[in-house]
Structures are given as C-alpha cells and as structure tokens.
Design a protein around this motif. Structure first.
Motif, PDB file in Angstrom:
ATOM      1  N   TYR A 153       0.843  -1.197   0.000  1.00 53.03           N
ATOM      2  CA  TYR A 153       0.000   0.000   0.000  1.00 53.03           C
ATOM      3  C   TYR A 153       0.874   1.241   0.000  1.00 53.03           C
ATOM      4  O   TYR A 153       1.913   1.290   0.661  1.00 53.03           O
ATOM      5  CB  TYR A 153      -0.907   0.032   1.240  1.00 53.03           C
ATOM      6  N   GLY A 182      -4.290   5.501  -8.454  1.00 52.51           N
ATOM      7  CA  GLY A 182      -4.557   4.131  -8.046  1.00 52.51           C
ATOM      8  C   GLY A 182      -4.449   3.148  -9.202  1.00 52.51           C
ATOM      9  O   GLY A 182      -3.991   2.017  -9.028  1.00 52.51           O
ATOM     10  N   GLU A 183      -4.846   3.598 -10.378  1.00 52.49           N
ATOM     11  CA  GLU A 183      -4.749   2.729 -11.560  1.00 52.49           C
ATOM     12  C   GLU A 183      -3.286   2.449 -11.903  1.00 52.49           C
ATOM     13  O   GLU A 183      -2.915   1.313 -12.226  1.00 52.49           O
ATOM     14  CB  GLU A 183      -5.462   3.381 -12.742  1.00 52.49           C
ATOM     15  N   CYS A 185      -0.817   2.527  -9.781  1.00 50.92           N
ATOM     16  CA  CYS A 185      -0.298   1.667  -8.712  1.00 50.92           C
ATOM     17  C   CYS A 185      -0.710   0.210  -8.932  1.00 50.92           C
ATOM     18  O   CYS A 185       0.094  -0.708  -8.760  1.00 50.92           O
ATOM     19  CB  CYS A 185      -0.807   2.148  -7.357  1.00 50.92           C
ATOM     20  N   LYS A 186      -1.966   0.029  -9.308  1.00 46.24           N
ATOM     21  CA  LYS A 186      -2.481  -1.332  -9.473  1.00 46.24           C
ATOM     22  C   LYS A 186      -1.705  -2.100 -10.538  1.00 46.24           C
ATOM     23  O   LYS A 186      -1.479  -3.310 -10.421  1.00 46.24           O
ATOM     24  CB  LYS A 186      -3.964  -1.290  -9.824  1.00 46.24           C
ATOM     25  N   LYS A 187      -1.282  -1.410 -11.582  1.00 43.78           N
ATOM     26  CA  LYS A 187      -0.518  -2.064 -12.643  1.00 43.78           C
ATOM     27  C   LYS A 187       0.789  -2.649 -12.112  1.00 43.78           C
ATOM     28  O   LYS A 187       1.353  -3.564 -12.716  1.00 43.78           O
ATOM     29  CB  LYS A 187      -0.229  -1.068 -13.769  1.00 43.78           C
ATOM     30  N   THR A 191      -1.595  -1.057  -4.035  1.00 44.14           N
ATOM     31  CA  THR A 191      -2.882  -0.393  -3.835  1.00 44.14           C
ATOM     32  C   THR A 191      -2.668   0.982  -3.221  1.00 44.14           C
ATOM     33  O   THR A 191      -1.927   1.125  -2.243  1.00 44.14           O
ATOM     34  CB  THR A 191      -3.791  -1.227  -2.916  1.00 44.14           C
ATOM     35  N   ASN A 220     -11.633  -0.887  -6.242  1.00 43.42           N
ATOM     36  CA  ASN A 220     -10.574  -1.741  -6.776  1.00 43.42           C
ATOM     37  C   ASN A 220      -9.262  -0.984  -6.971  1.00 43.42           C
ATOM     38  O   ASN A 220      -8.227  -1.600  -7.238  1.00 43.42           O
ATOM     39  CB  ASN A 220     -11.005  -2.341  -8.120  1.00 43.42           C
ATOM     40  N   LEU A 221      -9.314   0.338  -6.837  1.00 41.31           N
ATOM     41  CA  LEU A 221      -8.130   1.167  -7.058  1.00 41.31           C
ATOM     42  C   LEU A 221      -7.687   1.923  -5.810  1.00 41.31           C
ATOM     43  O   LEU A 221      -6.503   2.244  -5.685  1.00 41.31           O
ATOM     44  CB  LEU A 221      -8.395   2.180  -8.180  1.00 41.31           C
TER      45      LEU A 221
END
Length: 317
Positions: A153, A182-183, A185-187, A191, A220-221
């Motif tokens: 995180y 967040g998008e 980071c998610k890649k 999170t 989700n992000l």
C-alpha cells in the motif's frame, strides 16, 4: 586520526543519543544503538527472534493479502529517532515485538538499504505514506522503491489547506486524481490508500469530504486508511463507517484519545478499541499500525501500543 570500527560505532551511538529528545534517555538509545557495529560485521545476527516464535504465519497472512494479527507501527511516531539512526530505530521496534512497519520517509536511505534493514530485523513494511504532490513529480521512482521494499500500500497521508480548498469540489477532483494514481499503482501490484484526519468530516456543500472520497473512488483502485483517533475526535463512530462502507478500510491507525482531546497511548484513553476490533472483518482490515503523533516517552508509547493491540488481536482471533 585512525578510528577503529568499534570506536566509530561508539561515537555514532553516543552522538545519536545526545541528539535525541528527552523522551528517550541516552542510556535507552545507546542500548538499542549498540548493535550497529555487530550489524556491520554480521547483519543476520539481528534477525528478529519473533520469527522463531510463531510470528512467521502472521507475515504469510499479510503477504497473501489477508487479515493479519501482526502488530504494526507507523514510524512517524519515532520520526525524531529515525532522523538520528534508522538502523537503531528498526532494531528498537523489532525488539519491542513489532513485525510490520509503515514508513513516513526513508531518511536519506535508499530503497535497497531500507529493505536490507527490514530483513536483518525480521520486519516487513506493507505500507508507506507518500505526500500527494510526490505522486505528480516522482511516480515511477515511488513505485520502483515500493516494489523493492515490499510495500503493498501507498498512502496519501495529509492535505494542506491549499489542497483542501473551499467547498466540496476539491474533494471531488481529488477522488478522480486518486483513481488515476490508483490505476497506475495497481498495474505494479500496489494499492493506493487515503488517510484521514478530522477535517475530512467537516460538512461542505451538504456533503462530507470523506464520504465523497469513499463513494467517488473505485474500491478496486483506492482503499482507506482510517485513523481511529481523528475519526472519534471528529465525533464519528468508526463502526458506523464500517457498516456503511464494508470492506473499504484495509488499514487502520490505532491511537487513543485522551479525555481532554489530546493524544494518549493505546488503551490509556477513551476509545473503545475492543468494539472496533470486533468489527475488523466488516471493515476489511488487513493491517493495523500503532501511532501517536506526539509523545514525551516514545519507548513507553510503542511498548504500550504493542501490548494493547496484541491483546485486542487475541480477543478477536
């Protein structure tokens, strides 16, 4: 002057102790700094002994993204000691019994150095606080460092008054910005999260900023790190938020509220942590970090926090 490693280590330790404020005595800090020389020669000697006492399962649960009964510490609590010696500070918190760290700055240490220090002390760092502006200017490096250290995180910890602006529009714009960060980071398997204070509960244009940030970000992000002290200080019940937004609060800051509204060591104030912890599954909790923004006795604070949260975890396990 040709100093031996031992003399250099002693000088560093004494200088460190002399620079630390009154909350930690020179004797106490020397005790926890004295391992620096041995760490130079044999890093593995300081592997945290909790790994041999059943805590390895907690670490595994954390790494699988499940709720962990590990006790974490937000290192902002010890920021003045971190400025003096990151190795000694991490040795200290490991000796107290903590296994999870949340960073608030790396104090001129590289990500690789931080990772090595964590490994030497049997610690993990599932989370770190990163200022909002830094994501605009340094996102690739932030993500690289997070992967090196092992952060799951990255948390936006604070908004300046300028960033808060007026009305609810700044928070609506922030929600969109958090989704975008967040998008990214998610890649990278990370999170993004947002940490509240009390000002996110001030009603603006008939809306509450924290509710806007929760409802207008993609779950989700973007996760939430609920600071239990600031939530209660604002007159809100954390459990009400867990019921309204189940599963959104993956991280908590566990710090207590004194009767006069100031900070207190966990378990020494007025917050009913037992009831809050009983609703952890509803909240979606994965990591709990002890924190106290201001304290006159840092060692007593982190010891009390560790013992209190350990007992609370047992009560709901």
């Amino acid at each position: 002057m040709n100093l031996s490693k031992e003399n250099v280590s002693k000088k560093v330790t004494l200088d460190a102790a002399n620079k630390v404020g009154s909350g930690v005595s020179r004797r106490q800090f020397i005790k926890y700094s004295s391992g620096l020389l041995a760490a130079m020669n044999a890093p593995a000697v300081f592997a945290h002994t909790s790994l041999a006492h059943g805590h390895g399962g907690d670490k595994g649960a954390m790494m699988n993204g499940k709720h962990s009964n590990a006790v974490g510490l937000q290192l902002y609590t010890l920021r003045d000691i971190m400025k003096v010696s990151v190795p000694a500070t991490l040795k200290l918190v490991a000796d107290v019994g903590y296994t999870e760290m949340e960073f608030a700055g790396y104090f001129d240490h590289s990500a690789k150095e931080i990772k090595q220090l964590l490994d030497e002390n049997g610690l993990t760092a599932p989370s770190a606080h990163i200022q909002l502006d830094a994501f605009d200017t340094n996102l690739p490096q932030i993500l690289d460092d997070a992967q090196t250290i092992g952060h799951k995180y990255l948390v936006v910890p604070w908004l300046s008054e300028a960033q808060r602006g007026r009305g609810i529009a700044p928070y609506q714009a922030l929600a969109e910005k958090l989704n975008n960060i967040g998008e990214a980071c998610k890649k990278e398997g990370i999170t993004l999260a947002y940490h509240n204070h009390d000002f996110e509960f001030e009603v603006r244009d008939n809306k509450t900023p924290l509710d806007v940030l929760i409802t207008e970000t993609d779950p989700n992000l973007v996760a939430m790190e609920l600071d239990l002290y600031w939530t209660v200080k604002a007159g809100k019940n954390p459990i009400d938020y867990f019921k309204q937004y189940p599963g959104r609060f993956k991280l908590w800051h566990v710090k207590d509220l004194a009767e006069d509204g100031s900070f207190a060591d966990v378990g020494k104030g007025t917050i009913n942590f037992q009831e809050i912890f009983a609703h952890g599954e509803l909240a979606g909790i994965e990591h709990k970090f002890v924190e106290r923004d201001q304290t006159t006795d840092r060692i007593a604070t982190i010891e009390q926090g560790f013992n209190a949260v350990s007992a609370l975890n047992k009560g709901v396990s």
